[in-house]
Structures are given as C-alpha cells and as structure tokens.
Design a protein around this motif. Structure first.
Motif, PDB file in Angstrom:
ATOM      1  N   HIS A  88       0.856  -1.180   0.000  1.00 46.97           N
ATOM      2  CA  HIS A  88       0.000   0.000   0.000  1.00 46.97           C
ATOM      3  C   HIS A  88       0.893   1.232   0.000  1.00 46.97           C
ATOM      4  CE1 HIS A  88      -3.880  -1.900   0.631  1.00 46.97           C
ATOM      5  NE2 HIS A  88      -3.309  -2.685   1.518  1.00 46.97           N
ATOM      6  N   THR A  89       0.457   2.253  -0.698  1.00 48.36           N
ATOM      7  CA  THR A  89       1.179   3.509  -0.692  1.00 48.36           C
ATOM      8  C   THR A  89       0.631   4.365   0.442  1.00 48.36           C
ATOM      9  OG1 THR A  89       1.456   3.382  -3.076  1.00 48.36           O
ATOM     10  CG2 THR A  89       1.800   5.521  -2.066  1.00 48.36           C
ATOM     11  N   GLY A  90       1.542   4.976   1.183  1.00 43.91           N
ATOM     12  CA  GLY A  90       1.134   5.788   2.316  1.00 43.91           C
ATOM     13  C   GLY A  90       2.042   6.980   2.496  1.00 43.91           C
ATOM     14  N   LYS A  91       1.701   7.781   3.495  1.00 38.53           N
ATOM     15  CA  LYS A  91       2.440   9.002   3.787  1.00 38.53           C
ATOM     16  C   LYS A  91       2.891   8.952   5.243  1.00 38.53           C
ATOM     17  CE  LYS A  91       1.466  13.911   3.238  1.00 38.53           C
ATOM     18  NZ  LYS A  91       0.353  14.809   3.023  1.00 38.53           N
ATOM     19  N   ILE A  92       4.155   9.240   5.483  1.00 38.76           N
ATOM     20  CA  ILE A  92       4.694   9.232   6.840  1.00 38.76           C
ATOM     21  C   ILE A  92       4.141  10.441   7.591  1.00 38.76           C
ATOM     22  CG2 ILE A  92       6.772   9.426   8.245  1.00 38.76           C
ATOM     23  CD1 ILE A  92       8.287   7.953   6.060  1.00 38.76           C
ATOM     24  N   ILE A  93       3.548  10.185   8.771  1.00 40.77           N
ATOM     25  CA  ILE A  93       3.003  11.291   9.556  1.00 40.77           C
ATOM     26  C   ILE A  93       3.766  11.508  10.863  1.00 40.77           C
ATOM     27  CG2 ILE A  93       0.702  11.224   8.567  1.00 40.77           C
ATOM     28  CD1 ILE A  93      -0.238   9.610  10.962  1.00 40.77           C
TER      29      ILE A  93
ATOM     30  N   PRO B 143      12.005   6.939  17.469  1.00 38.54           N
ATOM     31  CA  PRO B 143      13.068   5.925  17.406  1.00 38.54           C
ATOM     32  C   PRO B 143      12.538   4.490  17.316  1.00 38.54           C
ATOM     33  CG  PRO B 143      13.582   7.554  19.078  1.00 38.54           C
ATOM     34  CD  PRO B 143      12.186   7.849  18.601  1.00 38.54           C
ATOM     35  N   GLU B 144      11.352   4.248  17.867  1.00 42.65           N
ATOM     36  CA  GLU B 144      10.802   2.895  17.843  1.00 42.65           C
ATOM     37  C   GLU B 144       9.924   2.626  16.617  1.00 42.65           C
ATOM     38  OE1 GLU B 144       9.945   4.922  20.657  1.00 42.65           O
ATOM     39  OE2 GLU B 144      11.800   4.355  21.648  1.00 42.65           O
ATOM     40  N   TYR B 145       9.025   3.569  16.311  1.00 42.76           N
ATOM     41  CA  TYR B 145       8.048   3.345  15.249  1.00 42.76           C
ATOM     42  C   TYR B 145       7.962   4.530  14.299  1.00 42.76           C
ATOM     43  CZ  TYR B 145       6.330  -0.612  17.940  1.00 42.76           C
ATOM     44  OH  TYR B 145       6.238  -1.790  18.604  1.00 42.76           O
ATOM     45  N   THR B 146       7.680   4.200  13.042  1.00 39.72           N
ATOM     46  CA  THR B 146       7.332   5.190  12.036  1.00 39.72           C
ATOM     47  C   THR B 146       5.849   5.017  11.756  1.00 39.72           C
ATOM     48  OG1 THR B 146       9.532   5.100  11.047  1.00 39.72           O
ATOM     49  CG2 THR B 146       7.760   5.974   9.679  1.00 39.72           C
ATOM     50  N   THR B 147       5.091   6.086  11.890  1.00 42.69           N
ATOM     51  CA  THR B 147       3.654   6.026  11.680  1.00 42.69           C
ATOM     52  C   THR B 147       3.349   6.441  10.247  1.00 42.69           C
ATOM     53  OG1 THR B 147       3.357   6.638  13.991  1.00 42.69           O
ATOM     54  CG2 THR B 147       1.429   6.782  12.576  1.00 42.69           C
TER      55      THR B 147
ATOM     56  N   PRO C 159       8.033  -0.608  12.411  1.00 47.41           N
ATOM     57  CA  PRO C 159       9.302  -0.431  13.140  1.00 47.41           C
ATOM     58  C   PRO C 159      10.239   0.497  12.356  1.00 47.41           C
ATOM     59  CG  PRO C 159       8.705  -2.748  13.053  1.00 47.41           C
ATOM     60  CD  PRO C 159       7.737  -2.019  12.172  1.00 47.41           C
ATOM     61  N   THR C 160      10.837   1.451  13.054  1.00 49.77           N
ATOM     62  CA  THR C 160      11.713   2.431  12.412  1.00 49.77           C
ATOM     63  C   THR C 160      13.044   1.800  12.052  1.00 49.77           C
ATOM     64  OG1 THR C 160      10.693   4.238  13.613  1.00 49.77           O
ATOM     65  CG2 THR C 160      12.867   4.646  12.704  1.00 49.77           C
ATOM     66  N   ASP C 161      13.441   1.988  10.806  1.00 50.23           N
ATOM     67  CA  ASP C 161      14.750   1.560  10.341  1.00 50.23           C
ATOM     68  C   ASP C 161      15.731   2.694  10.624  1.00 50.23           C
ATOM     69  OD1 ASP C 161      16.979   0.612   9.061  1.00 50.23           O
ATOM     70  OD2 ASP C 161      16.112   0.641   7.044  1.00 50.23           O
ATOM     71  N   PRO C 162      16.727   2.470  11.500  1.00 43.58           N
ATOM     72  CA  PRO C 162      17.631   3.574  11.855  1.00 43.58           C
ATOM     73  C   PRO C 162      18.489   4.070  10.685  1.00 43.58           C
ATOM     74  CG  PRO C 162      18.405   1.513  12.801  1.00 43.58           C
ATOM     75  CD  PRO C 162      17.069   1.228  12.184  1.00 43.58           C
ATOM     76  N   TYR C 163      18.595   3.275   9.638  1.00 41.89           N
ATOM     77  CA  TYR C 163      19.427   3.656   8.496  1.00 41.89           C
ATOM     78  C   TYR C 163      18.627   4.275   7.350  1.00 41.89           C
ATOM     79  CZ  TYR C 163      22.610   0.702  11.067  1.00 41.89           C
ATOM     80  OH  TYR C 163      23.373   0.161  12.062  1.00 41.89           O
ATOM     81  N   ALA C 164      17.308   4.333   7.505  1.00 48.97           N
ATOM     82  CA  ALA C 164      16.475   4.904   6.445  1.00 48.97           C
ATOM     83  C   ALA C 164      16.546   6.427   6.492  1.00 48.97           C
ATOM     84  CB  ALA C 164      15.040   4.445   6.616  1.00 48.97           C
ATOM     85  N   LEU C 165      16.431   7.037   5.349  1.00 53.12           N
ATOM     86  CA  LEU C 165      16.512   8.492   5.242  1.00 53.12           C
ATOM     87  C   LEU C 165      15.141   9.120   5.011  1.00 53.12           C
ATOM     88  CD1 LEU C 165      19.695   8.695   3.009  1.00 53.12           C
ATOM     89  CD2 LEU C 165      19.542   8.953   5.497  1.00 53.12           C
ATOM     90  N   HIS C 166      14.112   8.546   5.606  1.00 53.09           N
ATOM     91  CA  HIS C 166      12.757   9.065   5.438  1.00 53.09           C
ATOM     92  C   HIS C 166      12.526  10.241   6.376  1.00 53.09           C
ATOM     93  CE1 HIS C 166      11.858   5.565   3.054  1.00 53.09           C
ATOM     94  NE2 HIS C 166      12.159   4.759   4.061  1.00 53.09           N
TER      95      HIS C 166
ATOM     96  N   ASP D  37       6.990  12.203   3.607  1.00 60.13           N
ATOM     97  CA  ASP D  37       7.419  11.373   2.469  1.00 60.13           C
ATOM     98  C   ASP D  37       6.344  10.348   2.123  1.00 60.13           C
ATOM     99  OD1 ASP D  37       9.816  12.663   2.323  1.00 60.13           O
ATOM    100  OD2 ASP D  37      11.023  11.014   3.138  1.00 60.13           O
ATOM    101  N   GLU D  38       6.205  10.101   0.833  1.00 61.46           N
ATOM    102  CA  GLU D  38       5.311   9.045   0.374  1.00 61.46           C
ATOM    103  C   GLU D  38       6.128   7.766   0.258  1.00 61.46           C
ATOM    104  OE1 GLU D  38       2.613   8.481  -3.480  1.00 61.46           O
ATOM    105  OE2 GLU D  38       2.120  10.230  -2.231  1.00 61.46           O
ATOM    106  N   VAL D  39       5.670   6.705   0.908  1.00 61.65           N
ATOM    107  CA  VAL D  39       6.405   5.440   0.951  1.00 61.65           C
ATOM    108  C   VAL D  39       5.466   4.283   0.620  1.00 61.65           C
ATOM    109  CG1 VAL D  39       8.101   6.234   2.641  1.00 61.65           C
ATOM    110  CG2 VAL D  39       5.980   5.203   3.434  1.00 61.65           C
ATOM    111  N   GLU D  40       6.045   3.134   0.358  1.00 61.09           N
ATOM    112  CA  GLU D  40       5.289   1.909   0.159  1.00 61.09           C
ATOM    113  C   GLU D  40       5.409   1.058   1.408  1.00 61.09           C
ATOM    114  OE1 GLU D  40       6.393  -0.487  -3.188  1.00 61.09           O
ATOM    115  OE2 GLU D  40       4.751   0.295  -4.354  1.00 61.09           O
TER     116      GLU D  40
END
Length: 138
Positions: free
Chosen positions: A9-14, A18-22, A53-60, A64-67
């Motif tokens: 699903h395509t979504g938008k980070i809100i 450090p623990e979670y990306t919503t 779960p948040t990826d510590p190495y991601a540059l989001h 941002d629109e993500v899958e």
C-alpha cells in the motif's frame, strides 16, 4: 514490480520516533475508481494508520510518500484469525447446542458468547500477535 507474495500500500509518513514510524494509508473500495461513484454513493475511502518499526538507516522524513508492505501469508493468517475461526466456532456451537438445548434463543446467545470469548482471548494475546504481524517500508 510487486511480488505475488507481498501486500503493498502507498502511504504518507506522519510521524517518526526511534521505535516506530507512523504511516497513514488510504484504503479504497473497489468502486472508488468508477466514473459514476459520485452518483452511486457506495464508494468509500478509509484512512488507516500503521505503525512500522523504524529503520535507523532509512533516510525518510515526515511527509514522504512510501510503500508499506507485508507478506501475503500474514494477510491470510489475519483472515483466518479474524473471520474463518470465529465462523467455525459459531457454526459448531450452534449445531451442537441445538441438539442439546431446545431454546433457540439460549442456543444463539451461547454461540455468540463463545465467539465473544474467542475475541476476548485474541485481545489478551494482542501483544504476541502484534510481534507476528509486522509491516515494512520500502
């Protein structure tokens, strides 16, 4: 290209912690793309919020629109847990209790109570299930 064993699903980070990306996704009904949906009134879009779960190495970053994706087997497991097993419990209880109890009202309420007990147990096990059903950002 989407793999057959994934649900995407395509979504938008809100929000990012450090623990979670919503991520907020919009789930559309099958008729939302119909040209006469405004006349019909049957189409509906629902916004859902998923904690990934948040990826510590991601540059989001927020906005941002993500899958968001998960394995197809997790979707099937969710269908079994939420629909198939309760239906089986309901049918088994109705059929067996109707042979023992003459009152249909008591039989029906007992069967519904059995399904309610099943969902209560699922609610008690929610933290264990939460660890099994994980989503990933691509």
């Amino acid at each position: 290209m989407a793999k057959k064993n994934e649900i995407r699903h395509t979504g938008k980070i809100i929000e990012i912690t450090p623990e979670y990306t919503t991520v907020e996704i919009v789930v559309s009904s099958a008729c939302s793309s119909c040209h006469s949906k405004s006349l019909c009134g049957m189409s509906e879009d629902k916004e859902k919020v998923i904690m990934v779960p948040t990826d510590p190495y991601a540059l989001h970053k927020v906005g941002d629109e993500v899958e968001v994706m998960t394995k197809m087997s997790m979707g099937m497991k969710a269908v079994w847990i939420s629909y198939v097993i309760p239906l089986a419990i309901l049918m088994i209880l109705i059929l067996t209790l109707s042979m023992v109890i003459d009152s249909q009202a008591v039989c029906g309420l007992s069967a519904v109570g059995g399904v309610a007990l099943y969902y209560f147990v699922i609610w008690l096990l929610r933290s264990r299930l939460e660890n099994e059903f994980t989503f990933y950002i691509k």
